[in-house]
Design an enzyme around this catalytic site. Structure first.
Site, PDB file in Angstrom:
ATOM      1  N   ILE A 383      -0.680 -15.460 -30.662  1.00  0.00           N
ATOM      2  CA  ILE A 383      -0.908 -16.804 -30.131  1.00  0.00           C
ATOM      3  C   ILE A 383      -2.190 -17.399 -30.700  1.00  0.00           C
ATOM      4  CG2 ILE A 383      -1.352 -18.143 -28.029  1.00  0.00           C
ATOM      5  CD1 ILE A 383       0.470 -16.158 -26.537  1.00  0.00           C
ATOM      6  N   ASP A 402     -12.287 -11.379 -32.304  1.00  0.00           N
ATOM      7  CA  ASP A 402     -11.257 -10.405 -31.930  1.00  0.00           C
ATOM      8  C   ASP A 402     -11.860  -9.016 -32.043  1.00  0.00           C
ATOM      9  OD1 ASP A 402      -7.847 -10.592 -31.936  1.00  0.00           O
ATOM     10  OD2 ASP A 402      -8.799  -8.617 -32.077  1.00  0.00           O
ATOM     11  N   ASP A 485      -3.550 -21.546 -16.653  1.00  0.00           N
ATOM     12  CA  ASP A 485      -2.100 -21.360 -16.482  1.00  0.00           C
ATOM     13  C   ASP A 485      -1.785 -20.049 -15.771  1.00  0.00           C
ATOM     14  OD1 ASP A 485       0.659 -22.100 -17.071  1.00  0.00           O
ATOM     15  OD2 ASP A 485       0.671 -20.479 -18.560  1.00  0.00           O
ATOM     16  N   GLU A 490      -0.659 -14.458  -8.249  1.00  0.00           N
ATOM     17  CA  GLU A 490       0.347 -15.513  -8.462  1.00  0.00           C
ATOM     18  C   GLU A 490       1.483 -15.320  -7.467  1.00  0.00           C
ATOM     19  OE1 GLU A 490       1.555 -15.551 -12.567  1.00  0.00           O
ATOM     20  OE2 GLU A 490      -0.479 -16.001 -13.278  1.00  0.00           O
ATOM     21  N   HIS A 513       1.785 -20.842 -14.521  1.00  0.00           N
ATOM     22  CA  HIS A 513       2.169 -19.801 -15.497  1.00  0.00           C
ATOM     23  C   HIS A 513       3.426 -20.220 -16.289  1.00  0.00           C
ATOM     24  CE1 HIS A 513       1.910 -15.207 -16.318  1.00  0.00           C
ATOM     25  NE2 HIS A 513       2.341 -15.852 -17.391  1.00  0.00           N
ATOM     26  N   ILE A 514       3.297 -21.380 -16.933  1.00  0.00           N
ATOM     27  CA  ILE A 514       4.455 -21.916 -17.661  1.00  0.00           C
ATOM     28  C   ILE A 514       4.218 -21.932 -19.165  1.00  0.00           C
ATOM     29  CG2 ILE A 514       5.451 -23.358 -15.833  1.00  0.00           C
ATOM     30  CD1 ILE A 514       3.816 -25.723 -17.200  1.00  0.00           C
ATOM     31  N   GLY A 515       3.176 -21.228 -19.628  1.00  0.00           N
ATOM     32  CA  GLY A 515       2.885 -21.219 -21.065  1.00  0.00           C
ATOM     33  C   GLY A 515       4.127 -20.876 -21.881  1.00  0.00           C
ATOM     34  N   GLY A 516       4.859 -19.880 -21.423  1.00  0.00           N
ATOM     35  CA  GLY A 516       6.045 -19.454 -22.178  1.00  0.00           C
ATOM     36  C   GLY A 516       7.333 -19.984 -21.582  1.00  0.00           C
TER      37      GLY A 516
HETATM   38  N1  LIG Z   1       0.767 -18.205 -20.187  1.00  0.00           N
HETATM   39  C1  LIG Z   1       1.858 -17.656 -20.591  1.00  0.00           C
HETATM   40  O1  LIG Z   1       2.953 -17.996 -20.131  1.00  0.00           O
HETATM   41  C2  LIG Z   1       1.804 -16.620 -21.658  1.00  0.00           C
HETATM   42  C3  LIG Z   1       2.856 -16.521 -22.562  1.00  0.00           C
HETATM   43  C4  LIG Z   1       2.793 -15.563 -23.553  1.00  0.00           C
HETATM   44  C5  LIG Z   1       1.718 -14.691 -23.637  1.00  0.00           C
HETATM   45  N2  LIG Z   1       0.714 -14.779 -22.730  1.00  0.00           N
HETATM   46  C6  LIG Z   1      -0.465 -13.910 -22.808  1.00  0.00           C
HETATM   47  O2  LIG Z   1      -1.233 -14.331 -23.922  1.00  0.00           O
HETATM   48  C7  LIG Z   1      -2.030 -13.247 -24.396  1.00  0.00           C
HETATM   49  C8  LIG Z   1      -1.977 -13.179 -25.897  1.00  0.00           C
HETATM   50  O3  LIG Z   1      -0.707 -12.957 -26.353  1.00  0.00           O
HETATM   51  P1  LIG Z   1      -0.438 -12.546 -27.894  1.00  0.00           P
HETATM   52  O4  LIG Z   1       1.018 -12.528 -28.092  1.00  0.00           O
HETATM   53  O5  LIG Z   1      -1.230 -13.399 -28.781  1.00  0.00           O
HETATM   54  O6  LIG Z   1      -1.024 -11.078 -27.885  1.00  0.00           O
HETATM   55  P2  LIG Z   1      -1.494 -10.221 -29.127  1.00  0.00           P
HETATM   56  O7  LIG Z   1      -1.484  -8.824 -28.688  1.00  0.00           O
HETATM   57  O8  LIG Z   1      -0.751 -10.608 -30.352  1.00  0.00           O
HETATM   58  O9  LIG Z   1      -3.013 -10.681 -29.329  1.00  0.00           O
HETATM   59  C9  LIG Z   1      -4.045 -10.308 -28.469  1.00  0.00           C
HETATM   60  C10 LIG Z   1      -5.296 -10.180 -29.316  1.00  0.00           C
HETATM   61  O10 LIG Z   1      -6.404 -10.071 -28.454  1.00  0.00           O
HETATM   62  C11 LIG Z   1      -7.306  -9.149 -29.019  1.00  0.00           C
HETATM   63  N3  LIG Z   1      -8.203  -8.696 -27.966  1.00  0.00           N
HETATM   64  C12 LIG Z   1      -7.928  -7.916 -26.905  1.00  0.00           C
HETATM   65  N4  LIG Z   1      -8.975  -7.801 -26.107  1.00  0.00           N
HETATM   66  C13 LIG Z   1      -9.982  -8.530 -26.666  1.00  0.00           C
HETATM   67  C14 LIG Z   1     -11.303  -8.808 -26.309  1.00  0.00           C
HETATM   68  N5  LIG Z   1     -11.834  -8.324 -25.201  1.00  0.00           N
HETATM   69  N6  LIG Z   1     -12.030  -9.577 -27.142  1.00  0.00           N
HETATM   70  C15 LIG Z   1     -11.508 -10.068 -28.275  1.00  0.00           C
HETATM   71  N7  LIG Z   1     -10.236  -9.843 -28.660  1.00  0.00           N
HETATM   72  C16 LIG Z   1      -9.488  -9.083 -27.864  1.00  0.00           C
HETATM   73  C17 LIG Z   1      -6.436  -8.096 -29.605  1.00  0.00           C
HETATM   74  O11 LIG Z   1      -7.092  -7.329 -30.572  1.00  0.00           O
HETATM   75  C18 LIG Z   1      -5.322  -8.953 -30.194  1.00  0.00           C
HETATM   76  O12 LIG Z   1      -5.591  -9.337 -31.509  1.00  0.00           O
HETATM   77  C19 LIG Z   1      -1.499 -12.016 -23.667  1.00  0.00           C
HETATM   78  O13 LIG Z   1      -2.362 -11.753 -22.584  1.00  0.00           O
HETATM   79  C20 LIG Z   1      -0.162 -12.449 -23.129  1.00  0.00           C
HETATM   80  O14 LIG Z   1       0.190 -11.730 -22.009  1.00  0.00           O
HETATM   81  C21 LIG Z   1       0.742 -15.731 -21.748  1.00  0.00           C
HETATM   82  O1  LIG Z   2       3.564 -12.468 -21.050  1.00  0.00           O
HETATM   83  C1  LIG Z   2       4.171 -13.521 -21.204  1.00  0.00           C
HETATM   84  O2  LIG Z   2       5.017 -13.702 -22.077  1.00  0.00           O
HETATM   85  C2  LIG Z   2       3.815 -14.687 -20.347  1.00  0.00           C
HETATM   86  O3  LIG Z   2       2.819 -14.394 -19.454  1.00  0.00           O
HETATM   87  C3  LIG Z   2       5.007 -15.314 -19.706  1.00  0.00           C
HETATM   88  O4  LIG Z   2       5.388 -14.605 -18.566  1.00  0.00           O
HETATM   89  P1  LIG Z   2       6.664 -15.054 -17.715  1.00  0.00           P
HETATM   90  O5  LIG Z   2       7.876 -14.609 -18.466  1.00  0.00           O
HETATM   91  O6  LIG Z   2       6.521 -14.346 -16.423  1.00  0.00           O
HETATM   92  O7  LIG Z   2       6.621 -16.542 -17.617  1.00  0.00           O
END
Ligand SMILES: NC(=O)c1ccc[n+]([C@@H]2O[C@H](COP(=O)([O-])OP(=O)(O)OC[C@H]3O[C@@H](n4cnc5c(N)ncnc54)[C@H](O)[C@@H]3O)[C@@H](O)[C@H]2O)c1
Ligand SMILES: O=C(O)[C@H](O)COP(=O)(O)O
Length: 630
Positions: A383, A402, A485, A490, A513-516
């Site tokens: 992301i 990172d 989000d 939650e 929590h609607i990011g995805g």
């Molecule tokens: N809001 C939503 O609906 C939603 C949707 C999808 C993902 N997410 C969340 O978004 C986050 C990122 O997802 P992603 O697919 O990019 O994950 P990813 O694993 O591809 O990337 C995470 C990155 O964070 C780095 N990292 C971990 N801890 C760190 C720290 N303390 N300092 C600096 N870097 C650090 C890791 O090395 C990695 O590169 C996850 O927590 C995931 O659960 C939320």
């Molecule tokens: O980890 C994820 O992909 C996001 O946090 C989305 O979670 P959800 O499927 O519960 O909306």
């Protein structure tokens, strides 16, 4: 030696997925103005006969009399009947072909239609017991041969007795006339076959229900197309997983149950017994307690990106594979991040709320463009790095931090520490994973290091930010705005209330929590995670598994596959191969992959072995899970 059992199969809705008479009615009634009403009457008569509410012979006569049926219609259906085979029958043709002397077909249906299927299955004509249609000189169907017992009620039992079979007789069918065979004493066992249609009275009268040929063969201790009937494998999907996943898993033959919301630990413990595969999203906690209560669990799928809600180590220690959908909602999160950044920069949500209250407040004060501002991305994974590209294309300067080495995209600059990033950024966006060590990495001290009036985005995980400290920093104006989000607590479902210290603050966008949560992402996740599960269940492939060694495997073909998950300790492969040799198994191919915790050995062996010999493999020291696949 005792005689082997004879398997007596009904035809309509058992060997084929159609009711022949209804298909003939469709042909005969094409273009007929009364077609709909005649079809309804025929359907009703069929149901009444199949449920045992109407004498079979009477129902047959009445249905034929309603139809302008000709020899040509019958020939047309006979020409395409092979395309109508019931799916589980089609995949188990080998069983029929390998047991020609043990199969009988008995049906109230018609010889012209049944004969091509009998030939395909290798059943000889003298073992096909069915009705013979009668025609007038013009080729119109007048009825059936009344001397044939199958034209009368109770005819199936009489016809079967006429074969003078020795050994046990196993009747398989979907209708009441099939149940009657056992009730009349002409069969020793009756299986209600429910793959095509399920009739309660028939199931109630049966010794057992089988939802497929695979289940029948399993129940009779025979070898089928699959090592275990898929319809017996229960998949439980929580949290409103997209229907695309349900469809894919059901199409592959598995039984799927769905629950709309999340379950808490105790609720999940109460539901998990007998479940082979569990599907969750971000809210359901799959703890070691849950895994201990699971007596059949083989795999867990996170239909999302994050897997911090699942105890991955505890799952690995029990040989339970965990999958997720790592990229399917990445773009959706990134688009929301861009959207909320612009909205915060322009104070859109507060201005909009004021307009809804009837207030007009046109002013440029405090409103800024994104262009030229510095975006600090914490966590430059899937992301974070995609956000980097979009933000640069909007004219932002991007810096990131990172923990691991990441390729800087475009002109993005890697910074040596979080503190340096916080001090340089106009907007800080958090995209780290949800590991426990990341709890409250943004607290009062970090907020104090941010630029005066800077913005904070958290679309990663709720526990990453100390929301109490954030609320104070926002209240004092130290932080100019925030978009959040994800929250430490939650609600489990949309019906549950939400509370947070961030509620009611100025220039704060809260989203549930609607990011995805876009239609595109949810469908893509459903398809991706379901495909990963199918690859694991059907061929042992662990590609993208997040807690076991990843091994990419082709379909098993011409062999049996032994899957062995074990604790990574010295000597397991040697012990396993000794046990394979002792069992007389001929190895055709073998893979071993380990990580620091677990090992996964996949061994393809010649099919020619004594199944009991496999028991020795389960006792190899360190074994966590053993599975046979074909
Ligand atoms: N809001 C939503 O609906 C939603 C949707 C999808 C993902 N997410 C969340 O978004 C986050 C990122 O997802 P992603 O697919 O990019 O994950 P990813 O694993 O591809 O990337 C995470 C990155 O964070 C780095 N990292 C971990 N801890 C760190 C720290 N303390 N300092 C600096 N870097 C650090 C890791 O090395 C990695 O590169 C996850 O927590 C995931 O659960 C939320
Ligand atoms: O980890 C994820 O992909 C996001 O946090 C989305 O979670 P959800 O499927 O519960 O909306």
């Amino acid at each position: 030696m005792a005689d082997a059992a004879t398997f007596v199969f009904d035809f309509d809705s058992t060997l084929v997925r159609i009711e022949t008479l209804e298909a003939l009615a469709d042909l005969a009634l094409a273009g007929c103005p009364d077609a709909a009403s005649i079809r309804t009457q025929i359907g009703r008569l069929t149901d009444q006969a199949m449920a045992g509410e109407l004498d079979f012979g009477e129902a047959l006569r009445r249905r034929l009399a309603l139809l302008p049926l000709t020899r040509e219609h019958v020939a047309t259906l006979a020409a395409r009947i092979l395309d109508e085979g019931t799916p589980s029958v089609r995949r188990n043709l080998a069983f029929f072909r390998d047991n020609p002397g043990r199969i009988v077909i008995v049906s109230g249906g018609f010889r012209e239609i049944i004969a091509p299927v009998a030939e395909r299955l290798g059943v000889s004509p003298d073992r096909v017991l069915c009705n013979d249609l009668t025609y007038d000189a013009s080729g119109r169907v007048t009825g059936v041969d009344g001397t044939n017992p199958l034209s009368r009620a109770g005819g199936k039992a009489e016809a079967i007795r006429g074969l003078n079979l020795t050994g046990p007789i196993v009747m398989i069918g979907d209708g009441w006339t099939d149940a009657e065979v056992k009730l009349a004493g002409a069969a020793d066992r009756f299986y209600a076959f429910t793959e095509v249609v399920r009739r309660e009275p028939v199931v109630a009268a049966a010794d057992a229900e089988v939802a497929s040929m695979d289940e029948l063969l399993h129940a009779e201790g025979l070898t089928g197309r699959w090592s275990y009937p898929r319809s017996r494998m229960k998949i439980l999907l929580l949290e409103n997983v997209h229907p695309a996943a349900v469809e894919r898993l059901e199409d592959a033959g598995y039984t799927v149950d769905t629950v709309k919301g999340a379950l808490d630990e105790d609720e999940l413990i109460a539901r998990i017994r007998g479940v082979h595969v569990l599907g969750v999203r971000s809210k359901t906690q799959v703890s070691a307690r849950v895994l201990d209560a699971a007596d059949r669990l083989m795999a867990v799928a996170a239909f999302c990106i994050g897997t911090n809600q699942i105890d991955l180590a505890a799952a690995a220690d029990r040989g339970v594979a965990v999958f997720n959908a790592p990229y399917s909602n990445t773009r959706s999160v990134v688009e929301l991040a861009v959207g909320v950044m612009i909205a915060l920069m322009r104070d859109v949500t507060d201005k909009s709320a004021a307009m809804h209250r009837g207030e007009w407040n046109k002013s440029a004060t405090g409103s800024r463009e994104l262009r030229g501002k510095t975006l600090g991305i914490v966590g430059y994974g899937a992301i974070g790095s995609q956000l980097s590209v979009l933000a640069e294309s909007l004219g932002m300067r991007v810096v990131f931090h990172d923990l691991t080495e990441r390729l800087a995209l475009g002109n993005a600059r890697r910074l040596p520490s979080l503190d340096v990033l916080l001090a340089e950024s106009d907007v800080v966006s958090l995209h780290v994973d949800g590991r426990v060590e990341n709890t409250a990495i943004i607290g009062a001290a970090q907020l104090a290091r941010m630029k005066e009036g800077a913005l904070l985005l958290n679309l990663s995980r709720g526990h990453i930010v100390d929301v109490g400290a954030l609320s104070q920093a926002l209240g004092s104006g130290r932080i100019g705005g925030a978009a959040v989000d994800v929250f430490p607590e939650e609600p489990a479902t949309n019906a549950d209330p939400f509370d947070s210290p961030l509620r009611g603050l100025k220039n704060v966008i809260l989203t549930p929590h609607i990011g995805g949560s876009t239609e595109e992402a949810q469908e893509a996740i459903g398809e991706f995670a379901a495909d990963r599960l199918l690859a694991y269940l059907n061929r042992g492939d662990t590609t993208f598994c997040v807690n076991l060694p990843n091994v990419q495997l082709a379909e098993v073909s011409g062999a049996h596959r032994i899957l062995h998950i074990h604790r990574n300790q010295p000597g397991v492969l040697a012990d396993l191969n000794r046990a394979l040799a002792a069992a007389g198994l001929n190895i055709l191919g073998q893979h071993l992959k380990t990580d620091e915790r677990t090992g996964y050995v996949i061994t393809d062996v010649d099919r020619d072995y004594d199944p009991q010999a496999l028991d020795g493999l389960k006792t190899v020291a360190g074994t966590l899970r053993f599975r046979l696949l074909y």
